[in-house]
Design an enzyme around this catalytic site. Structure first.
Site, PDB file in Angstrom:
ATOM      1  N   SER A 166      23.834  97.283  96.315  1.00 47.90           N
ATOM      2  CA  SER A 166      24.664  98.459  95.825  1.00 47.90           C
ATOM      3  C   SER A 166      23.529  99.310  95.293  1.00 47.90           C
ATOM      4  O   SER A 166      22.949  98.899  94.783  1.00 47.90           O
ATOM      5  CB  SER A 166      26.370  97.527  95.244  1.00 47.90           C
ATOM      6  OG  SER A 166      26.209  99.418  95.536  1.00 47.90           O
TER       7      SER A 166
ATOM      8  N   ASP B  12      27.591  97.931 101.964  1.00 44.00           N
ATOM      9  CA  ASP B  12      27.476  97.792 100.863  1.00 44.00           C
ATOM     10  C   ASP B  12      26.842  96.839 100.746  1.00 44.00           C
ATOM     11  O   ASP B  12      28.052  95.487 101.209  1.00 44.00           O
ATOM     12  CB  ASP B  12      28.941  98.218  99.890  1.00 44.00           C
ATOM     13  CG  ASP B  12      28.800  97.481  98.641  1.00 44.00           C
ATOM     14  OD1 ASP B  12      27.919  96.620  97.927  1.00 44.00           O
ATOM     15  OD2 ASP B  12      28.776  98.665  98.093  1.00 44.00           O
TER      16      ASP B  12
END
Length: 315
Positions: A63, A194
């Site tokens: 991320s 993610d």
């Protein structure tokens, strides 16, 4: 002028370590965790590692860790990476016009009824993709001098994966595609979101990439006991539940690293619109990295990585 000379000297010293025979010493990997705007702390950590001439042979990032790590591996100057947080550029590029997107959601639902069915999520991350590609000069990941991986989650299989080639902007959009907020990204017949969904501090990926020694940076808020009255506030339960989940999730992963750096990011929200949070995050990273430096040098010396010639240009 003095700061410019110090920066050039630091880069020169880093180059000396970079060109030494890596095969003659343990390979050092960096695992940068996810955490949205708290990623400013990664910048502070990297600044200290650079100042202290700690060699970095590979980087795995999840991320926001993939963003900071990708920029660094691509050769973006540290001061430019810092500006992404100090000027609040990350938030502006990551979540453009969030309120407008919410207003447009009813229209999107109507289009679905008519047969248009995009992947679930409020918006695509192409603005962020373009921002990232411009920042690195459109270099492909395989062209980076430092081996790098953006950690993602395979939506179909539920496995943690890493992207190590191709367009950096696309890889970063995938690694930061928070479910329900950003739409997942399709790459080569795989659908990714993610990486923090299952591997928020990617120590395992750094190991699999060949790291013998892993420095992990966990930017989660510390899990602290809070007064019961705190949980009467709107949203307080959701925030605490997330802290508990991340602590249970990231703690065991972080412990597998040889060195864990955990900056104090208390009070910095995942998506912050405060420029002051960027500066505070960087300072937290600097403080945590400096506190960890004696242990880093002790362990690296024990492994035969020369630290005696390292100089500090910290200001």
């Amino acid at each position: 002028m003095r700061k410019t000379v110090a920066t050039l000297l630091s880069l020169a010293m880093a180059s000396v370590f970079a060109i030494q025979d890596v095969s003659a010493r343990p390979k050092i990997g960096l695992a940068l965790g996810g955490g949205g705007s708290r990623g400013a702390a990664h910048v502070g950590v990297l600044k200290v590692l650079l100042e202290e001439n700690i060699p970095i042979d590979l980087i795995a990032g999840t991320s926001i860790g993939s963003v900071v790590g990708g920029f660094y591996a691509a050769g973006v100057p540290m001061e430019d990476i810092a500006q992404v947080f100090e000027k609040n550029t990350f938030t502006k590029e990551f979540a453009p016009m969030p309120i407008l997107r919410l207003f447009l959601e009813p229209t999107a639902l109507t289009l679905r009824v008519l047969g248009y069915k995009p992947y679930d999520g409020l918006y695509y991350g192409w603005k962020f993709r373009n921002f990232a590609n411009k920042a690195v000069g459109s270099k492909k990941i395989e062209e980076f001098k430092i081996p790098y991986a953006a950690v993602v989650t395979d939506v179909v299989s539920g496995k943690s994966c890493r992207l190590t080639k191709g367009n950096l902007g696309v890889a970063l959009v995938a690694s930061t595609a928070v479910p329900e907020l950003r739409k997942p990204v399709e790459i080569d017949d795989h659908l990714y979101c993610d990486g923090g969904v299952i591997n928020n501090v990617p120590v395992s990926h750094a190991r699999e990439m060949g790291a013998d020694f892993v420095i992990a940076v966990n930017i989660d808020e510390y899990l602290k006991e809070r007064p019961i009255k705190d949980f009467r506030a709107l949203g307080s339960m959701a925030r605490q539940a997330l802290r508990i989940q991340l602590n249970a999730f990231d703690g065991p992963s972080s412990e597998k690293a040889d060195i864990l750096i955990h900056p104090d990011t208390t009070g910095i929200s995942l998506v912050s619109f405060k420029k002051s949070d960027g500066k505070r995050g960087i300072e937290a990273g600097i403080a945590a990295a400096r506190a960890a430096m004696p242990e880093i040098k002790r362990k690296l010396n024990a492994l035969g990585v020369p630290m005696t010639g390292a100089i500090s240009l910290a200001k």
